[in-house]
Design a protein around this motif. Structure first.
Motif, short mmCIF file in Angstrom:
data_model
loop_
_atom_site.label_atom_id
_atom_site.label_comp_id
_atom_site.label_asym_id
_atom_site.label_seq_id
_atom_site.Cartn_x
_atom_site.Cartn_y
_atom_site.Cartn_z
N GLY A 148 -6.33 26.13 20.57
CA GLY A 148 -6.43 27.24 19.33
C GLY A 148 -7.48 28.17 18.51
O GLY A 148 -6.58 29.34 17.73
N GLN A 203 -8.03 31.06 20.51
CA GLN A 203 -7.27 32.18 19.79
C GLN A 203 -7.47 32.75 18.75
O GLN A 203 -6.78 34.43 18.67
N ARG A 204 -7.05 32.10 17.55
CA ARG A 204 -7.09 32.28 16.45
C ARG A 204 -9.00 33.08 16.20
O ARG A 204 -8.25 34.58 15.63
N GLN A 205 -9.15 33.31 16.94
CA GLN A 205 -11.03 34.03 16.56
C GLN A 205 -10.61 35.10 16.68
O GLN A 205 -10.99 36.16 16.18
N LEU A 226 -8.01 36.37 17.89
CA LEU A 226 -6.97 37.55 16.70
C LEU A 226 -7.23 37.80 15.02
O LEU A 226 -7.17 38.76 14.74
N PHE A 227 -8.60 37.34 14.51
CA PHE A 227 -9.12 37.65 13.47
C PHE A 227 -10.19 38.89 13.94
O PHE A 227 -10.65 39.53 12.90
N LEU A 252 -13.78 29.83 14.14
CA LEU A 252 -13.44 30.76 12.80
C LEU A 252 -14.26 30.58 11.87
O LEU A 252 -13.43 30.04 10.43
N TYR A 286 0.04 31.33 12.96
CA TYR A 286 -0.53 33.04 13.38
C TYR A 286 -0.10 33.89 12.26
O TYR A 286 0.15 34.98 11.91
N ILE A 341 -2.23 34.97 9.66
CA ILE A 341 -3.70 35.95 9.63
C ILE A 341 -2.48 36.83 9.67
O ILE A 341 -3.62 37.85 9.44
#
Length: 404
Positions: free
Chosen positions: A307, A310-312, A314-315, A337, A383, A386
């Motif tokens: 996760g 995945q967030r990386q 998105l950012f 992150l 999410y 974000i």
């Protein structure tokens, strides 16, 4: 106390080595915080890569309460169950065979550097004392660790400094090859320079460090205070490289917000810290270790670590889209992150200004020097937070561009 608590009190009662924001956060849940006036903020700062599981994670709070009603503190005349449990967890999850606990990243690095020197003297030569570090690194605020850090602004005025520490350019293997010698006892490096601007070590550079350290009987120390505990999408950043250090230091997110640090190493190297050579009053206390044990259990989970990656994306994608429209940044660097956005030359020196504008828009961010905006949110930031936080950051970026 009848006195109203406000930002003005800071100048009256606090040593002025910080310059905090005017607003005072009073409550946090997940990736949201609220100030004294009840204003809500999305937290992209995470206590500088500390609140890895956000604010007041229910399982962390539960563990804290349980241990708080059981046993808080013992001197190191005795050991305790939470410390032994956490040490075993760290050994099982890493290269390490033995652990030393402390309270902060600076203390863990201080211990690592002391251990490197005494190990070298015991096994090789009394003259094997040189420590190699890198320009723009950061390793803590004790006199020894601030000297090892490669930023003069943190040492000015504190001279004379501890000696026999050499600073070389980061990611320059040729420079290391030219300077390392049989008098080198250790090389200390951040896999990603945090305070230096979110600069990633090139894989070949770290592999070269490992080879040269082995050739010269020098210990390789990885400072993973900021990169460890899932920040990069690996439990520790070294696990994403083809390199294993001799000593690794961890703090910040290790306690998910509760102060604790650790130095990880092998049994052979640890043996140089015989009884009485090093210690800590609070290091390894049951309360901190119980909390860190639960944090490690939660973070060292394949789903959570995936996760992070995945967030990386998105950012990284979201910031790039903002920058395509607004154009403040010359580079966007995301390692898990741990995110750095370097301002274009026109806005150099104004990272703190953007932090202030972002706060006004309801999102908390950080800086990494005067030219880099840093984001280190919770590893499990929702999410929608974000997306909404990036929208608020966009408004701050526009305000800075228009205001210029």
């Amino acid at each position: 106390m009848d006195t109203m608590i406000n930002r003005k009190m800071f100048a009256d009662v606090m040593v002025p080595n910080y310059s905090p924001s005017q607003m005072i956060p009073v409550k946090g849940v997940g990736s949201r915080v609220w100030d004294q006036a009840g204003k809500e903020y999305i937290d992209f700062a995470g206590g500088i890569a500390v609140n890895a599981l956000g604010h007041c994670h229910p399982e962390i709070v539960k563990t804290l309460k349980q241990q708080g009603q059981t046993l808080w503190h013992l001197s190191n005349v005795w050991t305790n169950e939470p410390a032994l449990t956490l040490a075993q967890q760290l050994c099982d999850a890493t290269f390490a065979e033995q652990i030393l606990f402390a309270n902060s990243g600076a203390e863990a690095n201080e211990a690592a550097l002391k251990l490197a020197r005494i190990y070298a003297k015991q096994h090789f030569s009394r003259d094997k004392t040189n420590i190699i570090a890198f320009v723009n690194s950061f390793h803590g605020r004790t006199l020894f660790t601030v000297t090892a850090g490669g930023q003069a602004k943190y040492t000015e005025g504190f001279e004379p400094l501890p000696g026999d520490i050499t600073h070389l350019p980061f990611n320059d293997l040729a420079a290391l090859n030219a300077h390392i010698s049989e008098k080198t006892c250790a090389v200390i490096v951040e896999p990603i320079q945090g305070e230096g601007g979110i600069i990633r070590a090139q894989p070949a550079f770290l592999e070269g460090l490992r080879t040269l350290c082995s050739q010269h009987n020098a210990l390789l120390i990885f400072d993973e205070i900021q990169t460890g505990m899932g920040r990069t999408g690996e439990l520790f950043a070294y696990q994403g490289y083809n390199v294993t250090p001799d000593i690794l230091t961890s703090a910040k997110a290790l306690g998910a917000g509760f102060p604790i640090a650790a130095m990880l190493t092998t049994r052979e190297i640890a043996a140089s810290f015989t009884v009485g050579t090093h210690g800590s009053t609070y290091g390894g206390n049951p309360l901190a270790c119980a909390v860190a044990s639960k944090a490690l259990e939660l973070i060292n989970n394949p789903t959570l670590l995936e996760g992070v990656k995945q967030r990386q994306q998105l950012f990284a994608n979201g910031l790039q889209q903002l920058n395509n429209k607004i154009g403040l940044f010359q580079d966007i660097r995301a390692e898990g992150l741990l995110v750095g956005c370097e301002l274009k030359q026109t806005w150099h020196g104004r990272a703190r200004d953007l932090l202030t504008l972002a706060e006004e828009q309801g999102v908390l961010i950080l800086t990494a020097g005067p030219n880099v905006v840093r984001l280190t949110p919770s590893l499990i930031i929702p999410y929608p937070d974000i997306s909404n936080g990036l929208k608020q950051l966009a408004q701050a970026m526009l305000a800075m561009k228009v205001g210029y």
